[in-house]
Design a protein around this motif. Sequence first.
Motif, PDB file in Angstrom:
ATOM      1  N   TYR A   1       0.868  -1.170   0.000  1.00  0.00           N
ATOM      2  CA  TYR A   1       0.000   0.000   0.000  1.00  0.00           C
ATOM      3  C   TYR A   1       0.907   1.223   0.000  1.00  0.00           C
ATOM      4  CZ  TYR A   1      -3.266  -3.492   1.786  1.00  0.00           C
ATOM      5  OH  TYR A   1      -4.027  -4.618   1.950  1.00  0.00           O
ATOM      6  N   THR A   2       0.794   2.047  -1.016  1.00  0.00           N
ATOM      7  CA  THR A   2       1.583   3.275  -1.074  1.00  0.00           C
ATOM      8  C   THR A   2       0.640   4.450  -1.272  1.00  0.00           C
ATOM      9  OG1 THR A   2       1.963   2.880  -3.423  1.00  0.00           O
ATOM     10  CG2 THR A   2       3.715   2.224  -1.931  1.00  0.00           C
ATOM     11  N   VAL A   3       1.049   5.595  -0.758  1.00  0.00           N
ATOM     12  CA  VAL A   3       0.256   6.810  -0.908  1.00  0.00           C
ATOM     13  C   VAL A   3       1.161   7.925  -1.407  1.00  0.00           C
ATOM     14  CG1 VAL A   3      -1.552   6.228   0.756  1.00  0.00           C
ATOM     15  CG2 VAL A   3       0.517   7.356   1.561  1.00  0.00           C
ATOM     16  N   ILE A   4       0.621   8.709  -2.360  1.00  0.00           N
ATOM     17  CA  ILE A   4       1.407   9.784  -2.969  1.00  0.00           C
ATOM     18  C   ILE A   4       0.526  11.023  -3.109  1.00  0.00           C
ATOM     19  CG2 ILE A   4       2.759  10.482  -4.984  1.00  0.00           C
ATOM     20  CD1 ILE A   4       3.380   7.548  -5.479  1.00  0.00           C
ATOM     21  N   ARG A   5       1.063  12.155  -2.686  1.00  0.00           N
ATOM     22  CA  ARG A   5       0.339  13.419  -2.811  1.00  0.00           C
ATOM     23  C   ARG A   5       0.353  13.878  -4.272  1.00  0.00           C
ATOM     24  NH1 ARG A   5      -0.892  15.967   2.242  1.00  0.00           N
ATOM     25  NH2 ARG A   5       0.391  15.143   3.926  1.00  0.00           N
TER      26      ARG A   5
END
Length: 169
Positions: free
Chosen positions: A55-59
């Motif tokens: 799970y990765t999150v990027i602005r």
Amino acid sequence: MSRFTEIKTEELNKSPFELIGSDWMLITAEKDGKANAMTASWGGLGVMWGKNVAYTVIRPQRYTKEFIESSDTFSLSFFDKGYKKQLSYIGSVSGRDEDKISKSNLTVAHEDGTPYFEEADLVIICKKLYAQDFKPEFFIERENDDKWYPNKDYHKLYISEVKKILKKI
């Protein structure tokens, strides 16, 4: 000769809380033959839809997001603590403004066409399965919206299949 060997997911014996939250990682993707990376300390590893996933999150303002969007795969590279200075630098400078990878003295390599860093101790090759923008109406704990998103620049969540894990020999 490769400095890495492939290991099975069940052979990964380091805490994801330590790997991601304390040690940090570089998220790296390629677009038009150019690699870009960003430092991240948020994310996770787990199981979804019967697959081992990251799970990765990027602005939205991160340059690396353009690279992730244009590619089916990306890598998560983890380093020993001696690389904290390079990881901090890569996390504070945009690839739009300068060639931060070459200035960091890290070396891009490829596994099945996916860029990663030769200096890493551990590399996870990921294939995107799902992407969704965070939305303010879905925060159950409203204070997280106020605390982490004062500019309303919500992350995009990527759930990606772990295709390969490479460990430095």
